[in-house]
Design a protein around this motif. Sequence first.
Motif, short mmCIF file in Angstrom:
data_model
loop_
_atom_site.label_atom_id
_atom_site.label_comp_id
_atom_site.label_asym_id
_atom_site.label_seq_id
_atom_site.Cartn_x
_atom_site.Cartn_y
_atom_site.Cartn_z
N THR A 13 7.94 11.38 -6.14
CA THR A 13 6.61 11.95 -5.95
C THR A 13 6.19 12.16 -7.53
O THR A 13 6.66 12.69 -8.27
CB THR A 13 6.84 13.38 -5.29
N PRO A 14 4.81 11.93 -7.48
CA PRO A 14 3.93 11.99 -8.87
C PRO A 14 3.62 13.61 -8.91
O PRO A 14 3.23 13.76 -10.05
CB PRO A 14 2.96 11.14 -8.66
N LYS A 15 3.77 14.27 -8.05
CA LYS A 15 3.35 15.69 -7.99
C LYS A 15 4.27 16.62 -8.85
O LYS A 15 5.61 16.17 -9.03
CB LYS A 15 3.27 16.29 -6.87
N LYS A 16 4.17 17.81 -9.40
CA LYS A 16 5.22 18.48 -9.98
C LYS A 16 6.22 18.77 -9.14
O LYS A 16 6.44 19.13 -8.03
CB LYS A 16 4.36 19.99 -10.24
N ALA A 17 7.65 18.94 -9.90
CA ALA A 17 8.75 19.17 -9.19
C ALA A 17 9.75 19.91 -10.16
O ALA A 17 9.56 19.60 -11.50
CB ALA A 17 9.79 17.71 -8.97
N ILE A 25 0.84 -1.12 -0.07
CA ILE A 25 -0.04 0.07 0.00
C ILE A 25 0.80 1.10 -0.13
O ILE A 25 2.07 1.37 0.52
CB ILE A 25 -1.00 0.12 1.14
N GLU A 26 0.46 2.30 -0.40
CA GLU A 26 1.13 3.75 -0.51
C GLU A 26 0.13 4.74 -0.12
O GLU A 26 -1.21 4.59 -0.88
CB GLU A 26 1.95 4.01 -1.72
N ASN A 27 0.38 5.97 0.49
CA ASN A 27 -0.50 7.07 0.72
C ASN A 27 -0.41 7.80 -0.68
O ASN A 27 0.51 8.69 -0.88
CB ASN A 27 -0.21 7.63 1.66
N LEU A 28 -1.54 7.85 -1.51
CA LEU A 28 -1.66 8.59 -2.57
C LEU A 28 -1.80 10.26 -2.51
O LEU A 28 -1.42 11.12 -3.32
CB LEU A 28 -2.66 8.16 -3.53
N THR A 29 -2.20 10.37 -1.11
CA THR A 29 -2.44 11.92 -0.88
C THR A 29 -1.16 12.50 -0.35
O THR A 29 -0.98 13.79 -0.45
CB THR A 29 -3.55 11.87 0.38
N ALA A 30 -0.37 11.76 0.28
CA ALA A 30 0.94 12.26 1.03
C ALA A 30 2.11 12.13 0.04
O ALA A 30 3.24 11.53 0.49
CB ALA A 30 1.20 11.24 2.23
N TYR A 31 1.92 13.03 -0.98
CA TYR A 31 3.22 13.42 -1.94
C TYR A 31 2.95 14.75 -2.23
O TYR A 31 2.11 15.36 -2.44
CB TYR A 31 2.83 12.52 -3.38
N PRO A 32 4.26 15.43 -2.25
CA PRO A 32 4.55 16.96 -2.20
C PRO A 32 4.86 17.39 -3.48
O PRO A 32 5.45 16.54 -4.41
CB PRO A 32 5.70 17.29 -1.15
N GLU A 33 4.43 18.75 -3.91
CA GLU A 33 5.24 19.34 -5.11
C GLU A 33 6.45 19.81 -4.37
O GLU A 33 6.62 20.13 -3.20
CB GLU A 33 4.35 20.60 -5.30
N VAL A 34 7.69 20.10 -5.44
CA VAL A 34 8.78 20.01 -5.03
C VAL A 34 9.23 21.27 -5.68
O VAL A 34 9.17 21.23 -6.86
CB VAL A 34 9.81 18.99 -4.95
N VAL A 35 10.25 22.09 -4.92
CA VAL A 35 10.88 23.32 -5.84
C VAL A 35 12.16 23.27 -5.23
O VAL A 35 12.29 23.50 -4.16
CB VAL A 35 10.12 24.52 -5.81
N LEU A 36 13.20 23.18 -6.15
CA LEU A 36 14.60 23.07 -5.41
C LEU A 36 15.46 24.23 -6.45
O LEU A 36 15.70 23.96 -7.64
CB LEU A 36 15.42 21.97 -5.55
N ILE A 37 15.60 25.37 -5.85
CA ILE A 37 16.31 26.33 -6.78
C ILE A 37 17.60 27.06 -6.14
O ILE A 37 17.47 27.56 -4.97
CB ILE A 37 15.15 27.72 -7.13
N ASN A 38 18.50 27.27 -6.81
CA ASN A 38 19.81 28.11 -6.53
C ASN A 38 20.26 27.62 -5.16
O ASN A 38 20.77 28.13 -4.37
CB ASN A 38 19.43 29.38 -6.34
N ASN A 39 20.64 25.97 -5.37
CA ASN A 39 21.28 25.56 -3.96
C ASN A 39 22.64 24.86 -4.78
O ASN A 39 22.75 24.52 -5.71
CB ASN A 39 20.40 24.44 -3.48
N LYS A 40 23.32 24.46 -3.57
CA LYS A 40 24.79 23.73 -3.86
C LYS A 40 24.76 22.70 -3.36
O LYS A 40 24.73 22.56 -1.87
CB LYS A 40 25.73 24.85 -3.53
N PHE A 41 24.97 21.30 -3.87
CA PHE A 41 25.17 20.04 -3.19
C PHE A 41 26.49 19.58 -3.75
O PHE A 41 26.89 19.41 -4.88
CB PHE A 41 24.04 19.20 -3.96
N GLN A 42 27.47 19.30 -2.72
CA GLN A 42 28.86 19.10 -2.95
C GLN A 42 29.47 18.30 -1.86
O GLN A 42 29.15 18.26 -0.83
CB GLN A 42 29.64 20.28 -3.31
#
Length: 625
Positions: A472-476, A444-461
């Motif tokens: 997530t099936p929502k917009k990202a 089972i999975e919770n179809l309600t509990a997925y977020p939209e995601v925005v990641l802008i101007n970050n540094k990962f290193q």
Amino acid sequence: MKTLKKLIVIVSLLISVSGFCAKPKQIIQVKNSPLITEDATPYVLQQLKENKGANAIQFEKGTYHFYPDKGQNKFVYISNHKDVFVSLAFPIDSFKDFTIDGQGSTFIFHGKMIPFLVDDSENITIKNVKIDWAMAFHSEGEIIAHHKEEHAFDVRFSDDYPYDIRNEQIFFIKEYYEHDLGQTILYDKKRHAISYNNKKTSPISTSQKSTTQHGVDRVKYKYKVDKSDLILRKVGVESRLKVKEIEPGVVRFYNHKKGLPPIGDILSTKGQQGENRVAPGIRVNNTKQFNLENVTIHHAGGMGFLVENSEDIFIDRLTISPSGNRMVSTTADATHFVGCRGMIKMTNSLLENQLDDCINIHGAYQEVVENLGAKKLGIRMGHHQQEGFVIGRKGDKIGFVRIEDSFAPFAELTIESIEVINQRYQVITFKEKVPAEVEQGDYIENLTAYPEVVLINNKFQGNRARGVLLSTPKKALVKDNYFHSEMDAIFLPVESSKWYESGAQSNLVIEGNTFDNCNFGGTSRGIIRLVTDEENENIAFHNITIRNNTFKMFDNLVLEVSNTDQLLFENNKILSSNVFPQLYPENPAFIIKSSKNVVFKNNDFQGKATKMMECDESTVNVDFQ
């Protein structure tokens, strides 16, 4: 008289509407006084308890120490961590419209504490504060010598990392805590990042199969068990590595299987998997609207920022970076989000040198154990670090998934209630009848509990493992970020068979990012990967756009795609780099499997790959322009 009374009522209403009668903000002020700063735990707890209606707690700028001895004890189930009794200084439980403002202060914690534990709250803000630990939950030492005839090597540990050797095993001693060697990896001291091709020499080999057993096969279980559970994983395993002190602070390591680690590299060790995540920096649960503003997390004994079952998370200017001479920041993911909804937005942030992924956003699979009635099912947690996680709330839509048939739900029901029986087993009652086709072993999975995601101007290193994991099936939207990660920079997984993490990604735009020589750790992977745990051809990922990005490549493999329908790769630059020697010169630039409707157009390819694309027989409709 009546006219006067009406006038008084009207004036009162006007004053109320205009805000003159609004409740004044109550702010708890914490002074930078030695009576408080030497151990702020009891003072902060008292203030939070005595000022329940306060809107904020503000700290005069300074350095505040927090010890566990007078903290509030609580047992906490923590996703992807060991479930533990911890001490709390900031138990934010059932708060509303509350701000914690450090005003530039540094909070230094001691021992097994969770600095901020936020539960069942709304509109909470933490800002302008630095979080660190006096003694790290991991340990670091420099490789200083090889002894090839014994296949041994020496490590020098500074006084920051005291140790105790027992029965030829090393244990690192902290305040209120210790860890064995356990999980290890190498850092490049000059680059201040995970070492190039470290898979050749690390992790350090600590265990092997045990040589003597009697009657173990007669131990049976009535119900399904998790073989990675902290107890069961020890069966059939014994210590392999032996250590010996050569001089104070210098320890020789014997019986390592892999190549000898390079002299000058920094060995990072944090103890056994499953035992070494006990103190995340900030943990948020069942909370609506949470804000992080200008917060630095130098260290945590686990994840830096962990959010579960919460809604609308906004992060701006979050820094996760080690302090002082440490190579390591947090000992697990920098940030992690499980079962969240609404919006997750991160901007202008730096996440570096942690010992796991930068960002991981996903849902949870749980397993159907038994049918308990027309509308009721018994459900089991799949992974031991998922224990205690409650998959949803009343009104949430639950999907039933049989992954060998499809990643999409074959049925949907609505939660009426959830009864938690124990940490592994829960009973869910639904509003509708359970369909006859639901079987034991379905997910089972919770179809309600997925977020939209925005990641802008970050540094990962500089970290171990991946950059961003999205499920997530929502917009990202992943835009204008910088990546320099040891493994793949962006990973879209369905990690169903081990971690029970759900969420087949759809509707994702990856745009304007710089991927700077990622995958330098030694694995053969694409810089961007869409890969499931399952060996099937079912479609998991939909509508993915990758455009206007720059890939600086010392190796070949740019993109690895499987189980995908509709992917556009356009207007990207693939540049050749000589920062590292190639590891997999035989790889093509693109690998496509079990996918359809994949389009490449208007890309500027200047990479080293002599073979552009590799597709399997199940892939159809690939347009390469």
